[in-house]
Write a protein that holds these residues in place. Structure first.
Motif, PDB file in Angstrom:
ATOM      1  N   GLN A 101       1.735 -18.213  37.857  1.00  0.00           N
ATOM      2  CA  GLN A 101       3.193 -18.245  37.902  1.00  0.00           C
ATOM      3  C   GLN A 101       3.680 -18.518  39.322  1.00  0.00           C
ATOM      4  O   GLN A 101       4.626 -19.296  39.533  1.00  0.00           O
ATOM      5  CB  GLN A 101       3.780 -16.927  37.383  1.00  0.00           C
ATOM      6  CG  GLN A 101       5.294 -16.965  37.229  1.00  0.00           C
ATOM      7  CD  GLN A 101       5.894 -15.612  36.897  1.00  0.00           C
ATOM      8  OE1 GLN A 101       5.814 -14.675  37.694  1.00  0.00           O
ATOM      9  NE2 GLN A 101       6.512 -15.498  35.723  1.00  0.00           N
ATOM     10  N   TYR A 102       3.039 -17.889  40.292  1.00  0.00           N
ATOM     11  CA  TYR A 102       3.418 -18.111  41.683  1.00  0.00           C
ATOM     12  C   TYR A 102       3.141 -19.550  42.099  1.00  0.00           C
ATOM     13  O   TYR A 102       3.959 -20.182  42.775  1.00  0.00           O
ATOM     14  CB  TYR A 102       2.651 -17.146  42.594  1.00  0.00           C
ATOM     15  CG  TYR A 102       3.044 -17.250  44.044  1.00  0.00           C
ATOM     16  CD1 TYR A 102       4.199 -16.633  44.519  1.00  0.00           C
ATOM     17  CD2 TYR A 102       2.272 -17.990  44.943  1.00  0.00           C
ATOM     18  CE1 TYR A 102       4.574 -16.735  45.845  1.00  0.00           C
ATOM     19  CE2 TYR A 102       2.631 -18.096  46.277  1.00  0.00           C
ATOM     20  CZ  TYR A 102       3.789 -17.466  46.718  1.00  0.00           C
ATOM     21  OH  TYR A 102       4.152 -17.588  48.038  1.00  0.00           O
ATOM     22  N   GLU A 103       1.993 -20.068  41.664  1.00  0.00           N
ATOM     23  CA  GLU A 103       1.644 -21.455  41.983  1.00  0.00           C
ATOM     24  C   GLU A 103       2.617 -22.433  41.342  1.00  0.00           C
ATOM     25  O   GLU A 103       3.001 -23.445  41.940  1.00  0.00           O
ATOM     26  CB  GLU A 103       0.221 -21.751  41.496  1.00  0.00           C
ATOM     27  CG  GLU A 103      -0.238 -23.194  41.712  1.00  0.00           C
ATOM     28  CD  GLU A 103      -1.571 -23.468  41.037  1.00  0.00           C
ATOM     29  OE1 GLU A 103      -1.579 -24.024  39.917  1.00  0.00           O
ATOM     30  OE2 GLU A 103      -2.617 -23.127  41.624  1.00  0.00           O
ATOM     31  N   LYS A 104       3.048 -22.137  40.153  1.00  0.00           N
ATOM     32  CA  LYS A 104       3.883 -23.051  39.371  1.00  0.00           C
ATOM     33  C   LYS A 104       5.363 -22.961  39.722  1.00  0.00           C
ATOM     34  O   LYS A 104       6.076 -23.967  39.725  1.00  0.00           O
ATOM     35  CB  LYS A 104       3.678 -22.755  37.883  1.00  0.00           C
ATOM     36  CG  LYS A 104       4.251 -23.779  36.927  1.00  0.00           C
ATOM     37  CD  LYS A 104       3.843 -23.440  35.484  1.00  0.00           C
ATOM     38  CE  LYS A 104       4.386 -24.476  34.508  1.00  0.00           C
ATOM     39  NZ  LYS A 104       3.973 -24.162  33.101  1.00  0.00           N
ATOM     40  N   HIS A 105       5.849 -21.736  40.035  1.00  0.00           N
ATOM     41  CA  HIS A 105       7.292 -21.533  40.225  1.00  0.00           C
ATOM     42  C   HIS A 105       7.660 -21.036  41.619  1.00  0.00           C
ATOM     43  O   HIS A 105       8.848 -20.938  41.936  1.00  0.00           O
ATOM     44  CB  HIS A 105       7.816 -20.536  39.181  1.00  0.00           C
ATOM     45  CG  HIS A 105       7.577 -20.970  37.765  1.00  0.00           C
ATOM     46  ND1 HIS A 105       8.305 -21.970  37.153  1.00  0.00           N
ATOM     47  CD2 HIS A 105       6.660 -20.547  36.842  1.00  0.00           C
ATOM     48  CE1 HIS A 105       7.874 -22.131  35.908  1.00  0.00           C
ATOM     49  NE2 HIS A 105       6.879 -21.292  35.698  1.00  0.00           N
ATOM     50  N   GLY A 106       6.675 -20.671  42.416  1.00  0.00           N
ATOM     51  CA  GLY A 106       6.966 -20.247  43.778  1.00  0.00           C
ATOM     52  C   GLY A 106       7.323 -18.783  43.921  1.00  0.00           C
ATOM     53  O   GLY A 106       7.639 -18.337  45.033  1.00  0.00           O
ATOM     54  N   ASN A 107       7.301 -18.031  42.828  1.00  0.00           N
ATOM     55  CA  ASN A 107       7.563 -16.593  42.904  1.00  0.00           C
ATOM     56  C   ASN A 107       6.967 -15.899  41.679  1.00  0.00           C
ATOM     57  O   ASN A 107       6.618 -16.550  40.692  1.00  0.00           O
ATOM     58  CB  ASN A 107       9.066 -16.303  42.977  1.00  0.00           C
ATOM     59  CG  ASN A 107       9.769 -16.626  41.667  1.00  0.00           C
ATOM     60  OD1 ASN A 107       9.690 -17.747  41.156  1.00  0.00           O
ATOM     61  ND2 ASN A 107      10.459 -15.642  41.125  1.00  0.00           N
ATOM     62  N   VAL A 108       6.861 -14.575  41.783  1.00  0.00           N
ATOM     63  CA  VAL A 108       6.406 -13.756  40.658  1.00  0.00           C
ATOM     64  C   VAL A 108       7.593 -12.935  40.188  1.00  0.00           C
ATOM     65  O   VAL A 108       8.170 -12.166  40.968  1.00  0.00           O
ATOM     66  CB  VAL A 108       5.227 -12.841  41.060  1.00  0.00           C
ATOM     67  CG1 VAL A 108       4.812 -11.945  39.887  1.00  0.00           C
ATOM     68  CG2 VAL A 108       4.044 -13.658  41.542  1.00  0.00           C
ATOM     69  N   PRO A 123       9.280 -18.063  32.665  1.00  0.00           N
ATOM     70  CA  PRO A 123       9.586 -16.891  33.501  1.00  0.00           C
ATOM     71  C   PRO A 123      10.932 -16.285  33.122  1.00  0.00           C
ATOM     72  O   PRO A 123      11.899 -17.007  32.857  1.00  0.00           O
ATOM     73  CB  PRO A 123       9.594 -17.454  34.921  1.00  0.00           C
ATOM     74  CG  PRO A 123       9.794 -18.933  34.755  1.00  0.00           C
ATOM     75  CD  PRO A 123       9.177 -19.307  33.457  1.00  0.00           C
ATOM     76  N   VAL A 124      10.960 -14.957  33.058  1.00  0.00           N
ATOM     77  CA  VAL A 124      12.179 -14.233  32.675  1.00  0.00           C
ATOM     78  C   VAL A 124      12.598 -13.350  33.844  1.00  0.00           C
ATOM     79  O   VAL A 124      11.814 -12.523  34.319  1.00  0.00           O
ATOM     80  CB  VAL A 124      11.935 -13.370  31.416  1.00  0.00           C
ATOM     81  CG1 VAL A 124      13.166 -12.536  31.098  1.00  0.00           C
ATOM     82  CG2 VAL A 124      11.559 -14.251  30.229  1.00  0.00           C
ATOM     83  N   PHE A 184      -3.738 -10.834  36.032  1.00  0.00           N
ATOM     84  CA  PHE A 184      -3.627 -11.148  37.453  1.00  0.00           C
ATOM     85  C   PHE A 184      -3.714 -12.653  37.686  1.00  0.00           C
ATOM     86  O   PHE A 184      -3.003 -13.209  38.536  1.00  0.00           O
ATOM     87  CB  PHE A 184      -4.723 -10.429  38.243  1.00  0.00           C
ATOM     88  CG  PHE A 184      -4.536  -8.934  38.333  1.00  0.00           C
ATOM     89  CD1 PHE A 184      -3.305  -8.349  38.087  1.00  0.00           C
ATOM     90  CD2 PHE A 184      -5.594  -8.108  38.688  1.00  0.00           C
ATOM     91  CE1 PHE A 184      -3.123  -6.975  38.177  1.00  0.00           C
ATOM     92  CE2 PHE A 184      -5.434  -6.731  38.787  1.00  0.00           C
ATOM     93  CZ  PHE A 184      -4.192  -6.165  38.522  1.00  0.00           C
ATOM     94  N   CYS A 185      -4.597 -13.305  36.944  1.00  0.00           N
ATOM     95  CA  CYS A 185      -4.717 -14.764  37.067  1.00  0.00           C
ATOM     96  C   CYS A 185      -3.432 -15.457  36.621  1.00  0.00           C
ATOM     97  O   CYS A 185      -3.038 -16.486  37.196  1.00  0.00           O
ATOM     98  CB  CYS A 185      -5.898 -15.258  36.244  1.00  0.00           C
ATOM     99  SG  CYS A 185      -7.520 -14.735  36.865  1.00  0.00           S
ATOM    100  N   MET A 186      -2.768 -14.901  35.600  1.00  0.00           N
ATOM    101  CA  MET A 186      -1.507 -15.477  35.138  1.00  0.00           C
ATOM    102  C   MET A 186      -0.405 -15.291  36.182  1.00  0.00           C
ATOM    103  O   MET A 186       0.435 -16.177  36.388  1.00  0.00           O
ATOM    104  CB  MET A 186      -1.094 -14.830  33.810  1.00  0.00           C
ATOM    105  CG  MET A 186      -2.052 -15.083  32.676  1.00  0.00           C
ATOM    106  SD  MET A 186      -2.303 -16.857  32.360  1.00  0.00           S
ATOM    107  CE  MET A 186      -3.997 -16.857  31.796  1.00  0.00           C
TER     108      MET A 186
END
Length: 471
Positions: free
Chosen positions: A265-272, A335-336, A259-261
């Motif tokens: 990812q959202y913080e770094k790339h703006g989406n999950v 991210p994939v 969940f932390c990852m």
């Protein structure tokens, strides 16, 4: 007992010969019932020194595993290096298997007091959940003395509360949960340190208490016994340390790390991404299912036969949360975006694996709990000479470990969302295959010893070990 047996074996006209035998015969009768029963018929039979020497050698021989004392001493060193090494390489070489240009981290780089505090607080929090009145209390399987220990089965409430609590902390910005990604290697180092302290505590208390020993961890060699664990069921009050660490801080922590990852990812790339959602969903469901069926842990080899030492402590606290979360951490950096057909295919693979895993484990657990239940009576079985029954139909007629097959299919579905740019996210399926093949071999050896020729008969009926038609 060993020295006394040898004394008898090497003597011929000792005046205390019969007295020594009187003191020893009950012990021999317990260790070797068939031979001991015949020996107590007449003291004259003690003159058969070859038989006594054979029995003395049996007490000295120890069936070592994992390479014995040398192998376990090696693993005490190499296992932490492996976890920290994979973490460091993934961070310093962008998930490529290559020696990074950056220098190796020093102890001061790895040591973080805040990380150790977080690990300690997390473990204590889960311990409080365990001893709380949540859930129910059940009895374990009978011990050698016939007694049965009580266990608190409240892992599922602890898991749900932990998940909701982490979500609230993230939504309300109460804790910087992306700290887990930012200080990942420091948290892994702190967890290793905690597991080392825990293992030392377990070893020392086993020596002090002198009871409840496990057979594998009492060879007399420090390194081997420290690794395997001397005590079978170490406890602090009502807190069963082995069952608690097997089911709580590491497994639940694994999902919390995921969940932390996802938050990172959202913080770094703006989406999950879909791939991150799949990984988090699969792992969440796996642990939810394990804790929903938490009572099944009481019938496992780990709980009933293994001691609690460094092997399990390190595996529970370090190996599981920091290596099993490799896929989620990889997807933060790479991210994939999965196409729809790949998403559907991975979902199908996960579903098939879960159906096999849960169906086979459900059959096994029901049969062990109540072999006379309607569901159990429908199964075909092979009755052994010692009165035990082996299932030879349903999932367990296809192969000897269908639960392992389901587990491996699910493991593959967890790795595939990461694509094929790096092999490191596939560490789990590679390691898990090796682990389950080794565990199957250990189980086969134990069953061969337990059932004798009946095991050979069973293997002719159920031919394949894990993968039907292949292995």
């Amino acid at each position: 007992s060993v020295s006394l047996v040898e004394q008898i074996a090497n003597s011929t006209a000792d005046s205390n010969y019969k007295q020594s035998w009187t003191a020893l015969k009950s012990q021999i009768g317990k260790l070797w019932p068939s031979q001991g029963a015949s020996l107590v018929v007449s003291p004259i039979m003690l003159l058969d020194k070859s038989l006594i020497k054979e029995m003395a050698s049996k007490t000295k021989d120890h069936a070592y595993e994992f390479g014995g004392p040398i192998g376990t001493a090696f693993m005490l060193i190499i296992l932490p290096i492996l976890v920290l090494g994979i973490t460091w390489i993934s961070m310093a070489s962008d998930w490529k298997i290559a020696m990074p240009i950056d220098p190796l981290p020093s102890i001061s780089d790895l040591w973080d007091t805040d990380a150790l505090m977080l690990v300690t607080v997390w473990i204590l929090l889960q311990a409080l959940f365990y001893i709380s009145p949540l859930g129910r209390t059940v009895k374990g399987f009978p011990l050698k003395d016939g007694s049965r220990l009580s266990y608190n089965m409240n892992g599922l409430p602890a898991f749900i509360i932990s998940s909701i609590g982490l979500g609230v902390c993230y939504y309300k910005d109460l804790l910087p949960i992306t700290y887990v990604y930012d200080r990942f290697i420091q948290l892994a180092f702190a967890s290793w340190f905690f597991s080392l302290i825990l293992s030392a505590y377990l070893f020392i208390t086993a020596l002090v208490q002198g009871t409840g020993y496990s057979q594998p961890g009492n060879s007399g060699n420090f390194f081997y016994d420290f690794f395997m664990g001397r005590q079978l069921n170490p406890r602090i009050g009502n807190l069963d340390l082995k069952v608690y660490f097997e089911m709580r801080p590491g497994l639940i922590g694994w999902v919390m790390v995921n969940f932390c990852m996802a938050a990172k990812q959202y913080e770094k790339h703006g989406n999950v991404t879909t791939s991150m959602l799949l990984v988090c969903l699969f792992h969440f469901w796996y642990i939810f299912d394990a804790l929903w069926n938490e009572e099944a842990i009481l019938s496992t080899m780990d709980v009933n036969f293994e001691g609690f030492g460094f092997m399990l402590a390190f595996g529970d606290i370090v190996w599981v949360p920091f290596l099993y979360s490799l896929q989620a951490r990889y997807l933060v950096d790479h991210p994939v975006d999965l196409p729809l057909w790949a998403t559907i295919g991975i979902l199908i693979l996960q579903t098939v694996g879960y159906v096999i895993f849960r169906g086979s484990n459900g059959t096994k657990n029901e049969f062990r709990r109540d072999p006379n239940s309607p569901a159990s009576k429908r199964l075909e079985t092979l009755t052994t000479d010692n009165g035990k029954k082996l299932i030879i139909s349903g999932w367990w007629g296809i192969c000897r470990h269908p639960n392992y097959l389901g587990d491996l299919l699910m493991a593959l579905s967890w790795c595939l969302p990461c694509g094929f740019s790096s092999i490191l996210p596939y560490f789990y399926i590679i390691y898990f295959t090796i682990l389950l093949v080794h565990r199957e071999k250990r189980d086969a050896e134990n069953c061969k010893e337990k059932y004798g020729k009946d095991w050979d008969k069973y293997c002719k009926i159920v031919k394949y070990r894990i993968l039907p038609g292949v292995y």
